[in-house]
Design a protein around this motif. Structure first.
Motif, PDB file in Angstrom:
ATOM      1  N   ALA A 106       0.875  -1.176   0.000  1.00  0.00           N
ATOM      2  CA  ALA A 106       0.000   0.000   0.000  1.00  0.00           C
ATOM      3  C   ALA A 106       0.908   1.220   0.000  1.00  0.00           C
ATOM      4  O   ALA A 106       1.678   1.432   0.935  1.00  0.00           O
ATOM      5  CB  ALA A 106      -0.907   0.005   1.234  1.00  0.00           C
ATOM      6  N   TYR A 107       0.845   2.009  -1.044  1.00  0.00           N
ATOM      7  CA  TYR A 107       1.785   3.105  -1.143  1.00  0.00           C
ATOM      8  C   TYR A 107       1.099   4.369  -1.637  1.00  0.00           C
ATOM      9  O   TYR A 107       0.070   4.339  -2.300  1.00  0.00           O
ATOM     10  CB  TYR A 107       2.954   2.737  -2.071  1.00  0.00           C
ATOM     11  N   ARG A 108       1.733   5.503  -1.271  1.00  0.00           N
ATOM     12  CA  ARG A 108       1.174   6.802  -1.641  1.00  0.00           C
ATOM     13  C   ARG A 108       1.466   7.140  -3.093  1.00  0.00           C
ATOM     14  O   ARG A 108       2.506   6.790  -3.636  1.00  0.00           O
ATOM     15  CB  ARG A 108       1.745   7.899  -0.737  1.00  0.00           C
ATOM     16  N   MET A 109       0.514   7.827  -3.706  1.00  0.00           N
ATOM     17  CA  MET A 109       0.684   8.351  -5.059  1.00  0.00           C
ATOM     18  C   MET A 109       0.163   9.786  -5.062  1.00  0.00           C
ATOM     19  O   MET A 109      -0.960  10.052  -4.625  1.00  0.00           O
ATOM     20  CB  MET A 109      -0.109   7.517  -6.076  1.00  0.00           C
ATOM     21  N   ILE A 159      -6.602   7.008  11.271  1.00  0.00           N
ATOM     22  CA  ILE A 159      -6.805   5.586  11.564  1.00  0.00           C
ATOM     23  C   ILE A 159      -7.728   5.369  12.767  1.00  0.00           C
ATOM     24  O   ILE A 159      -8.298   4.285  12.917  1.00  0.00           O
ATOM     25  CB  ILE A 159      -5.462   4.853  11.777  1.00  0.00           C
ATOM     26  N   ARG A 160      -7.886   6.388  13.600  1.00  0.00           N
ATOM     27  CA  ARG A 160      -8.770   6.259  14.758  1.00  0.00           C
ATOM     28  C   ARG A 160     -10.192   5.889  14.323  1.00  0.00           C
ATOM     29  O   ARG A 160     -10.888   5.128  15.008  1.00  0.00           O
ATOM     30  CB  ARG A 160      -8.784   7.562  15.561  1.00  0.00           C
ATOM     31  N   GLU A 161     -10.613   6.397  13.183  1.00  0.00           N
ATOM     32  CA  GLU A 161     -11.975   6.176  12.716  1.00  0.00           C
ATOM     33  C   GLU A 161     -12.245   4.732  12.309  1.00  0.00           C
ATOM     34  O   GLU A 161     -13.404   4.300  12.292  1.00  0.00           O
ATOM     35  CB  GLU A 161     -12.262   7.104  11.534  1.00  0.00           C
ATOM     36  N   ILE A 162     -11.210   3.963  11.972  1.00  0.00           N
ATOM     37  CA  ILE A 162     -11.433   2.606  11.468  1.00  0.00           C
ATOM     38  C   ILE A 162     -10.895   1.521  12.394  1.00  0.00           C
ATOM     39  O   ILE A 162     -11.146   0.341  12.147  1.00  0.00           O
ATOM     40  CB  ILE A 162     -10.796   2.430  10.068  1.00  0.00           C
ATOM     41  N   LEU A 163     -10.185   1.885  13.451  1.00  0.00           N
ATOM     42  CA  LEU A 163      -9.610   0.886  14.339  1.00  0.00           C
ATOM     43  C   LEU A 163     -10.659   0.328  15.295  1.00  0.00           C
ATOM     44  O   LEU A 163     -11.506   1.072  15.796  1.00  0.00           O
ATOM     45  CB  LEU A 163      -8.465   1.486  15.151  1.00  0.00           C
ATOM     46  N   ALA A 200      -4.058  -0.849   4.819  1.00  0.00           N
ATOM     47  CA  ALA A 200      -3.557  -2.117   5.350  1.00  0.00           C
ATOM     48  C   ALA A 200      -4.481  -2.649   6.438  1.00  0.00           C
ATOM     49  O   ALA A 200      -4.787  -3.852   6.480  1.00  0.00           O
ATOM     50  CB  ALA A 200      -2.148  -1.927   5.898  1.00  0.00           C
ATOM     51  N   ILE A 201      -4.934  -1.783   7.326  1.00  0.00           N
ATOM     52  CA  ILE A 201      -5.839  -2.197   8.409  1.00  0.00           C
ATOM     53  C   ILE A 201      -7.117  -2.793   7.829  1.00  0.00           C
ATOM     54  O   ILE A 201      -7.554  -3.884   8.221  1.00  0.00           O
ATOM     55  CB  ILE A 201      -6.167  -1.005   9.316  1.00  0.00           C
ATOM     56  N   GLN A 202      -7.727  -2.086   6.894  1.00  0.00           N
ATOM     57  CA  GLN A 202      -8.985  -2.555   6.320  1.00  0.00           C
ATOM     58  C   GLN A 202      -8.818  -3.881   5.594  1.00  0.00           C
ATOM     59  O   GLN A 202      -9.661  -4.782   5.708  1.00  0.00           O
ATOM     60  CB  GLN A 202      -9.546  -1.485   5.388  1.00  0.00           C
ATOM     61  N   HIS A 248      -2.559   3.545  -3.186  1.00  0.00           N
ATOM     62  CA  HIS A 248      -2.813   2.428  -4.085  1.00  0.00           C
ATOM     63  C   HIS A 248      -2.421   1.134  -3.376  1.00  0.00           C
ATOM     64  O   HIS A 248      -1.318   1.015  -2.855  1.00  0.00           O
ATOM     65  CB  HIS A 248      -2.008   2.579  -5.373  1.00  0.00           C
ATOM     66  N   THR A 249      -3.330   0.167  -3.332  1.00  0.00           N
ATOM     67  CA  THR A 249      -3.062  -1.144  -2.743  1.00  0.00           C
ATOM     68  C   THR A 249      -3.165  -2.196  -3.835  1.00  0.00           C
ATOM     69  O   THR A 249      -4.170  -2.265  -4.546  1.00  0.00           O
ATOM     70  CB  THR A 249      -4.075  -1.467  -1.630  1.00  0.00           C
TER      71      THR A 249
END
Length: 218
Positions: free
Chosen positions: A104-107, A177-181, A149-151, A119-120
């Protein structure tokens, strides 16, 4: 979500982090990677204190020894590519862990390089159901790659506990990430820096961790 900032404690980890930040020290990729490993080892030791333990008997050549041993089964996940040396440090401590890898990397999505997308394209993981899942990535900047990555990993199963481990974080990334953990999640940071510049790099930070470990990319 619980956040632990290890720089609030006085330890040798602060020396390793200072060397990672030093622009002269960064000229040696081997030394840079080694310090990421060492921080990973220390952070893994700190995380191990949160595990569940049970009393077991170990048979020595002379007598039996009663010892408190960890019950947790660990899956260690890494965001490629910058996470590899950090991952190795964790694996030195959790040498029986299962291993997962996420690409998973930034673009940058605009010409000015001020807007970032993620992009994953690759995920491989053992079963995480009921395991202690530790996701490691040196930099938690926008939080986009870590969120991806978490999702992806939580779609595989529900871990017993989820730990996020990073060397540097900023408030924006922590908020993302707080919103999805899940509630039983802990974020571990060697330091929390003040924020990001216009190009979404952590300030003061130490630059691009992947480039400093392995060389610049095209």
């Amino acid at each position: 979500m619980k956040t632990i900032n290890l720089s609030e404690q006085n330890s040798v980890m602060n020396l390793y982090l200072a060397e990672l930040r030093d622009k002269d020290y960064q000229q040696n990729r081997l030394l840079f990677r080694n310090n990421l490993k060492r921080i990973g080892e220390i952070m893994a030791f700190e995380i191990s204190k949160t595990f569940d333990y049970e009393l077991k008997t170990v048979h020595t050549p002379l007598a039996d020894a009663e010892m408190q041993l960890p019950e947790d089964k660990v899956v260690l996940a890494t965001v490629l590519r910058a996470g590899l040396p950090f991952h190795e440090g964790f694996l030195h401590v959790f040498d029986h862990a299962g291993n997962a890898f996420v690409s998973a990397y930034r673009m940058y999505t605009n010409a000015e390089h001020t807007e970032v997308g993620v992009h994953t394209e690759y995920l491989v993981s053992p079963d995480v159901e009921g395991k202690t899942l530790i996701i490691v990535d040196p930099m938690l900047a926008t939080g986009g790659s870590m969120a991806a990555a978490i999702q992806a990993l939580l779609e595989i199963g529900t871990p017993k506990h989820l730990h996020i481990a990073c060397v540097l974080a900023v408030p924006e990334g922590l908020d993302a990430i707080r919103e999805i953990l899940p509630e039983n999640s802990t974020v571990w940071c060697a330091a929390i820096d003040e924020g990001m510049n216009d190009h979404k790099y952590i300030v003061p930070g130490f630059g691009d961790a992947g480039d400093l470990c392995f060389g610049e990319k095209l």
